[in-house]
Design an enzyme around this catalytic site. Structure first.
Site, PDB file in Angstrom:
ATOM      1  N   LEU A 168       0.864  -1.184   0.000  1.00 40.67           N
ATOM      2  CA  LEU A 168       0.000   0.000   0.000  1.00 40.67           C
ATOM      3  C   LEU A 168       0.896   1.229   0.000  1.00 40.67           C
ATOM      4  O   LEU A 168       1.895   1.278   0.720  1.00 40.67           O
ATOM      5  CB  LEU A 168      -0.892   0.028   1.249  1.00 40.67           C
ATOM      6  CG  LEU A 168      -2.178  -0.795   1.226  1.00 40.67           C
ATOM      7  CD1 LEU A 168      -2.831  -0.778   2.600  1.00 40.67           C
ATOM      8  CD2 LEU A 168      -3.151  -0.266   0.181  1.00 40.67           C
ATOM      9  N   ASP A 169       0.536   2.234  -0.804  1.00 40.87           N
ATOM     10  CA  ASP A 169       1.298   3.479  -0.820  1.00 40.87           C
ATOM     11  C   ASP A 169       1.230   4.158   0.549  1.00 40.87           C
ATOM     12  O   ASP A 169       0.288   3.935   1.310  1.00 40.87           O
ATOM     13  CB  ASP A 169       0.747   4.426  -1.885  1.00 40.87           C
ATOM     14  CG  ASP A 169       0.988   3.910  -3.294  1.00 40.87           C
ATOM     15  OD1 ASP A 169       2.002   3.235  -3.516  1.00 40.87           O
ATOM     16  OD2 ASP A 169       0.151   4.180  -4.175  1.00 40.87           O
ATOM     17  N   PRO A 170       2.208   5.014   0.867  1.00 42.00           N
ATOM     18  CA  PRO A 170       2.219   5.688   2.180  1.00 42.00           C
ATOM     19  C   PRO A 170       0.924   6.419   2.517  1.00 42.00           C
ATOM     20  O   PRO A 170       0.475   6.383   3.667  1.00 42.00           O
ATOM     21  CB  PRO A 170       3.396   6.656   2.064  1.00 42.00           C
ATOM     22  CG  PRO A 170       4.333   5.981   1.117  1.00 42.00           C
ATOM     23  CD  PRO A 170       3.439   5.304   0.103  1.00 42.00           C
ATOM     24  N   ALA A 215      -2.033   5.715   1.475  1.00 41.69           N
ATOM     25  CA  ALA A 215      -3.172   4.800   1.508  1.00 41.69           C
ATOM     26  C   ALA A 215      -3.292   4.164   2.889  1.00 41.69           C
ATOM     27  O   ALA A 215      -2.313   4.011   3.615  1.00 41.69           O
ATOM     28  CB  ALA A 215      -3.015   3.716   0.449  1.00 41.69           C
ATOM     29  N   ARG A 228      -3.666   4.581  -8.694  1.00 40.97           N
ATOM     30  CA  ARG A 228      -3.137   5.895  -9.092  1.00 40.97           C
ATOM     31  C   ARG A 228      -3.131   6.047 -10.613  1.00 40.97           C
ATOM     32  O   ARG A 228      -3.497   7.101 -11.150  1.00 40.97           O
ATOM     33  CB  ARG A 228      -1.715   6.076  -8.546  1.00 40.97           C
ATOM     34  CG  ARG A 228      -1.656   6.331  -7.054  1.00 40.97           C
ATOM     35  CD  ARG A 228      -0.226   6.587  -6.592  1.00 40.97           C
ATOM     36  NE  ARG A 228       0.589   5.385  -6.628  1.00 40.97           N
ATOM     37  CZ  ARG A 228       1.852   5.336  -7.019  1.00 40.97           C
ATOM     38  NH1 ARG A 228       2.460   6.424  -7.478  1.00 40.97           N
ATOM     39  NH2 ARG A 228       2.541   4.206  -6.967  1.00 40.97           N
TER      40      ARG A 228
END
Length: 214
Positions: free
Chosen positions: A40-42, A44, A176
């Site tokens: 997971l992206d930061p 998110a 994204r």
């Protein structure tokens, strides 16, 4: 928090990397091995599936699972990372975009299979280097499209140029990139202003253990 399972999920906090969570769990609970089943992206939050010790052997299978997200896509803005972490590149008027246009575009262009270009700020490797290394060093690199699948979607609301939408997607699907591509398809721009993973395989948000800092 007591961890009895070899495989479980936590609700990843905002501004933590997935590796931050792995290292926190590993050292707090003295596990020998900890891994996760899908980054997971930061910015998110939500379901991050973890395996500890013997459970790490299951992660290569679990990472293949379909995932479900609730995303806020804000139109009228393009950023370097396709989310709120990046720098704003362009801003244009998005007031003429209507929900009917959005839904028609998703249905006709993105539902089921589509070719997706990963973001330049991602960990995918090209010629042995991660894409974000090329980006940070301002180096050109050819990014090839990858097969992605949007199984289903449900629009939740559309207010002030921001679409809140639930998306069920395949492994390797970049939310994204979807936001960026959808913006371009509408002759505009779009980026992820908020993102939560609510399901990964059979693991749901309600099943997640909270991360305890004490």
């Amino acid at each position: 928090m007591e961890i009895k399972q070899k495989v479980f999920c936590v609700d990843k906090p905002i501004n933590w990397t997935s590796n931050d969570v792995v290292q926190f769990i590993k050292y707090k609970y003295k596990f020998k091995k900890v891994g996760h089943a899908g980054t997971l992206d930061p910015l998110a939050t939500g379901v991050l599936v973890l395996g500890v010790n013997e459970g790490t052997k299951q992660l290569s299978t679990l990472i293949q699972d379909d995932k479900t997200y609730v995303a806020d896509i804000t139109f009228g803005i393009e950023t370097t990372t396709y989310d709120a972490e990046g720098q704003i590149i362009k801003e244009i008027d998005a007031s003429k975009i209507h929900i009917e246009q959005i839904e028609e575009m998703i249905k006709n262009k993105f539902l089921n299979d589509y070719k997706q270009f990963p973001p330049i700020y991602s960990a995918i490797k090209v010629n042995g280097k991660k894409l974000y290394d090329y980006a940070r060093n301002n180096k050109q690199v050819e990014i090839k499209p990858r097969d992605a699948k949007l199984f289903s979607y449900k629009t939740i609301k559309y207010i002030n140029n921001t679409l809140t939408i639930e998306l069920k997607v395949s492994k390797g699907f970049y939310i994204r990139s979807f936001a960026h591509d959808l913006g371009l398809a509408l002759n505009n721009h779009g980026y992820i202003s908020a993102l939560k993973r609510i399901k990964s395989g059979t693991f749901e948000l309600k099943d997640c253990l909270p991360i305890e800092f004490n």
